[in-house]
Design a protein around this motif. Structure first.
Motif, PDB file in Angstrom:
ATOM      1  N   SER A 127      41.675  42.619  42.134  1.00 30.53           N
ATOM      2  CA  SER A 127      41.578  41.201  42.465  1.00 30.53           C
ATOM      3  C   SER A 127      40.149  40.933  42.928  1.00 30.53           C
ATOM      4  O   SER A 127      39.698  41.497  43.924  1.00 30.53           O
ATOM      5  CB  SER A 127      42.576  40.833  43.571  1.00 30.53           C
ATOM      6  OG  SER A 127      42.392  39.497  43.998  1.00 30.53           O
ATOM      7  N   ARG A 128      39.449  40.073  42.192  1.00 24.45           N
ATOM      8  CA  ARG A 128      38.032  39.829  42.481  1.00 24.45           C
ATOM      9  C   ARG A 128      37.790  38.333  42.682  1.00 24.45           C
ATOM     10  O   ARG A 128      38.135  37.514  41.827  1.00 24.45           O
ATOM     11  CB  ARG A 128      37.166  40.337  41.337  1.00 24.45           C
ATOM     12  CG  ARG A 128      35.653  40.264  41.611  1.00 24.45           C
ATOM     13  CD  ARG A 128      34.872  40.580  40.339  1.00 24.45           C
ATOM     14  NE  ARG A 128      35.150  41.906  39.843  1.00 24.45           N
ATOM     15  CZ  ARG A 128      34.462  42.999  40.168  1.00 24.45           C
ATOM     16  NH1 ARG A 128      33.453  42.903  41.017  1.00 24.45           N
ATOM     17  NH2 ARG A 128      34.785  44.163  39.652  1.00 24.45           N
ATOM     18  N   PHE A 129      37.176  37.993  43.830  1.00 28.96           N
ATOM     19  CA  PHE A 129      36.767  36.621  44.118  1.00 28.96           C
ATOM     20  C   PHE A 129      35.255  36.585  44.229  1.00 28.96           C
ATOM     21  O   PHE A 129      34.653  37.428  44.911  1.00 28.96           O
ATOM     22  CB  PHE A 129      37.386  36.116  45.411  1.00 28.96           C
ATOM     23  CG  PHE A 129      36.850  34.779  45.857  1.00 28.96           C
ATOM     24  CD1 PHE A 129      37.298  33.607  45.269  1.00 28.96           C
ATOM     25  CD2 PHE A 129      35.880  34.702  46.842  1.00 28.96           C
ATOM     26  CE1 PHE A 129      36.790  32.374  45.653  1.00 28.96           C
ATOM     27  CE2 PHE A 129      35.372  33.477  47.243  1.00 28.96           C
ATOM     28  CZ  PHE A 129      35.831  32.313  46.652  1.00 28.96           C
ATOM     29  N   SER A 130      34.624  35.612  43.562  1.00 25.17           N
ATOM     30  CA  SER A 130      33.169  35.501  43.615  1.00 25.17           C
ATOM     31  C   SER A 130      32.767  34.036  43.688  1.00 25.17           C
ATOM     32  O   SER A 130      33.450  33.151  43.158  1.00 25.17           O
ATOM     33  CB  SER A 130      32.515  36.161  42.393  1.00 25.17           C
ATOM     34  OG  SER A 130      32.870  35.494  41.199  1.00 25.17           O
ATOM     35  N   VAL A 131      31.645  33.793  44.353  1.00 29.63           N
ATOM     36  CA  VAL A 131      31.092  32.455  44.452  1.00 29.63           C
ATOM     37  C   VAL A 131      29.574  32.594  44.497  1.00 29.63           C
ATOM     38  O   VAL A 131      29.036  33.481  45.150  1.00 29.63           O
ATOM     39  CB  VAL A 131      31.620  31.714  45.707  1.00 29.63           C
ATOM     40  CG1 VAL A 131      31.299  32.471  46.974  1.00 29.63           C
ATOM     41  CG2 VAL A 131      31.087  30.295  45.775  1.00 29.63           C
ATOM     42  N   GLY A 132      28.888  31.730  43.740  1.00 29.45           N
ATOM     43  CA  GLY A 132      27.434  31.862  43.711  1.00 29.45           C
ATOM     44  C   GLY A 132      26.780  30.880  42.772  1.00 29.45           C
ATOM     45  O   GLY A 132      27.364  29.860  42.378  1.00 29.45           O
ATOM     46  N   LEU A 133      25.551  31.211  42.376  1.00 26.03           N
ATOM     47  CA  LEU A 133      24.699  30.322  41.604  1.00 26.03           C
ATOM     48  C   LEU A 133      24.151  31.057  40.396  1.00 26.03           C
ATOM     49  O   LEU A 133      23.667  32.183  40.501  1.00 26.03           O
ATOM     50  CB  LEU A 133      23.539  29.808  42.472  1.00 26.03           C
ATOM     51  CG  LEU A 133      22.611  28.761  41.864  1.00 26.03           C
ATOM     52  CD1 LEU A 133      23.347  27.439  41.660  1.00 26.03           C
ATOM     53  CD2 LEU A 133      21.387  28.555  42.767  1.00 26.03           C
ATOM     54  N   ASP A 134      24.251  30.413  39.223  1.00 26.01           N
ATOM     55  CA  ASP A 134      23.654  30.927  37.992  1.00 26.01           C
ATOM     56  C   ASP A 134      22.420  30.099  37.655  1.00 26.01           C
ATOM     57  O   ASP A 134      22.444  28.862  37.734  1.00 26.01           O
ATOM     58  CB  ASP A 134      24.634  30.839  36.820  1.00 26.01           C
ATOM     59  CG  ASP A 134      25.749  31.865  36.922  1.00 26.01           C
ATOM     60  OD1 ASP A 134      25.618  32.819  37.704  1.00 26.01           O
ATOM     61  OD2 ASP A 134      26.768  31.696  36.217  1.00 26.01           O
ATOM     62  N   LEU A 135      21.350  30.790  37.242  1.00 25.59           N
ATOM     63  CA  LEU A 135      20.119  30.126  36.810  1.00 25.59           C
ATOM     64  C   LEU A 135      19.830  30.562  35.380  1.00 25.59           C
ATOM     65  O   LEU A 135      19.568  31.750  35.136  1.00 25.59           O
ATOM     66  CB  LEU A 135      18.943  30.501  37.719  1.00 25.59           C
ATOM     67  CG  LEU A 135      19.057  30.096  39.192  1.00 25.59           C
ATOM     68  CD1 LEU A 135      17.878  30.658  39.982  1.00 25.59           C
ATOM     69  CD2 LEU A 135      19.093  28.572  39.318  1.00 25.59           C
ATOM     70  N   ASN A 136      19.876  29.620  34.443  1.00 28.24           N
ATOM     71  CA  ASN A 136      19.593  29.904  33.039  1.00 28.24           C
ATOM     72  C   ASN A 136      18.166  29.469  32.726  1.00 28.24           C
ATOM     73  O   ASN A 136      17.858  28.264  32.736  1.00 28.24           O
ATOM     74  CB  ASN A 136      20.575  29.164  32.124  1.00 28.24           C
ATOM     75  CG  ASN A 136      21.992  29.649  32.309  1.00 28.24           C
ATOM     76  OD1 ASN A 136      22.283  30.824  32.140  1.00 28.24           O
ATOM     77  ND2 ASN A 136      22.890  28.737  32.659  1.00 28.24           N
ATOM     78  N   GLU A 137      17.304  30.469  32.469  1.00 34.62           N
ATOM     79  CA  GLU A 137      15.913  30.173  32.172  1.00 34.62           C
ATOM     80  C   GLU A 137      15.796  29.530  30.795  1.00 34.62           C
ATOM     81  O   GLU A 137      16.601  29.798  29.897  1.00 34.62           O
ATOM     82  CB  GLU A 137      15.081  31.463  32.216  1.00 34.62           C
ATOM     83  CG  GLU A 137      15.080  32.164  33.561  1.00 34.62           C
ATOM     84  CD  GLU A 137      14.362  31.366  34.622  1.00 34.62           C
ATOM     85  OE1 GLU A 137      13.508  30.519  34.258  1.00 34.62           O
ATOM     86  OE2 GLU A 137      14.635  31.581  35.818  1.00 34.62           O
ATOM     87  N   PRO A 138      14.796  28.657  30.602  1.00 33.32           N
ATOM     88  CA  PRO A 138      14.591  28.065  29.272  1.00 33.32           C
ATOM     89  C   PRO A 138      14.380  29.166  28.234  1.00 33.32           C
ATOM     90  O   PRO A 138      13.582  30.085  28.437  1.00 33.32           O
ATOM     91  CB  PRO A 138      13.327  27.212  29.451  1.00 33.32           C
ATOM     92  CG  PRO A 138      13.256  26.936  30.925  1.00 33.32           C
ATOM     93  CD  PRO A 138      13.830  28.151  31.593  1.00 33.32           C
TER      94      PRO A 138
END
Length: 365
Positions: A127-138
């Motif tokens: 059981s995995r819980f995750s929270v965060g931010l993704d940054l997609n470079e151009p």
């Protein structure tokens, strides 16, 4: 089967997509050649898959996008919430992500049976819980890059849903020894892709770094690469790939690289070849068109844990008698139709055990 519905909420339109897909993912152990007249001995999996997706394209009136999806199988589930704010195309695109997944941990804790052609449940679920931010470079013409920072909380559960700290043999299933592991993970993924009419090349590199925000949180460095090359040889197509990886630092058994199964070394059950701190898997496949919608294939897979199985905490691979390296070869059929993609692979492993993989995906009404 699927259904789509657009709901107008004020000035915004909410898209709702419900998909109820009947998938057949079977792995059948065939009898030995001397018993070729006997019936098939086992059919492993037949399950239904439910998917619900809700999309809001203009959440606060500024083109903010909200995606909510829920995937539910017989033994696994995944919930994903993603929120995106519009930004200029020349800067990194930001996406806030929250996710919870639950699935059987077969690759490391599964028990190999039938000469390693299948993997049974080891009584451990992740059981995995995750929270965060993704940054997609151009993206450039050939390179793309994604960076993410996420907090993760991993809990191990028994088959009846209770939190556990040890496996069936009494060895710890977490790094901390408690009922859960916590970590902050900085992940960088880069991909190179090049293609023309006769060939393609692709290279992907993932690097994960556990950041010691608190003293009890995991500190590790894990990398994985996948290099693949496809070449057209007359009417046939040759596809080769090499996958490898390693992890150093703090480690829980569920972080080990599992080797074996469809997408790894065919002819073996999931993780039945081995599970280690390092891995190396090579795949070669040649496909030849038989008709407009049907292709035939021959393949050769091999993989090894590079002797690192003993370095995984509790050494689950040795306790389950996994060989640490394996070779599988065979042939198959690929059928593409408007109803879905059908795949059949017949594989033989190093123990001369025959396995038939049958998969149906994207089945439509």
């Amino acid at each position: 089967m699927g259904a789509q519905k657009s709901i107008h909420a004020g000035k915004a339109k909410i898209d709702v997509n419900v998909d109820f897909t009947h998938k057949i993912c079977a792995s059948m152990m065939l009898p030995s050649l001397r018993n070729a007249g006997s019936p098939l001995s086992l059919v492993i999996g037949r399950y239904c898959h439910f998917s619900l997706c809700i999309k809001h394209p203009n959440l606060f009136g500024g083109s903010e996008k909200l995606d909510v999806s829920w995937d539910k199988g017989l033994y696994d589930s995944n919930i994903l919430v993603a929120y995106r704010r519009p930004r200029p195309q020349w800067v990194a695109q930001q996406c806030f992500v929250m996710q919870h997944s639950l699935s059987p941990e077969i690759g490391v804790h599964g028990i190999p049976v039938d000469n390693f052609s299948r993997s049974g449940s080891g009584g451990v679920n992740l059981s995995r819980f995750s929270v965060g931010l993704d940054l997609n470079e151009p993206a450039s013409s050939k390179w793309s890059s994604t960076t993410s920072v996420k907090f993760e909380n991993v809990r191990l559960l028994s088959d009846d849903g209770r939190s556990i700290t040890r496996d069936l043999d009494g060895f710890p299933v977490t790094c901390s020894g408690n009922a859960h592991d916590s970590m902050v993970v900085l992940k960088q993924e880069s991909q190179y892709a090049k293609a023309n009419e006769h060939s393609f090349s692709r290279f992907t590199m993932q690097i994960e770094q556990g950041i010691p925000v608190l003293s009890k949180w995991l500190i590790f460095n894990r990398f994985k690469f996948v290099a693949s090359k496809g070449i057209k040889l007359g009417p046939a197509f040759l596809l080769t790939s090499l996958t490898g990886g390693s992890i150093v630092g703090d480690m829980a058994p569920y972080q080990a690289f599992a080797i074996g199964g469809l997408g790894s070394v065919r002819g073996y059950g999931e993780g039945a070849v081995g599970s280690g701190r390092s891995c190396l898997v090579a795949n070669t496949e040649v496909t030849l068109p038989l008709s407009k919608m049907l292709e035939g294939s021959v393949f050769l897979d091999c993989g090894t844990d590079l002797g690192s199985g003993r370095l995984v905490p509790g050494n689950p691979a040795m306790r389950q008698g996994k060989p640490g390296s394996g070779v599988g070869f065979g042939y198959g059929l690929r059928f593409k139709s408007p109803l879905g993609h059908f795949q059949v692979d017949y594989a033989i492993n190093a123990f001369q055990q025959k396995t038939l993989y049958f998969g149906v995906t994207n089945l439509a009404s």
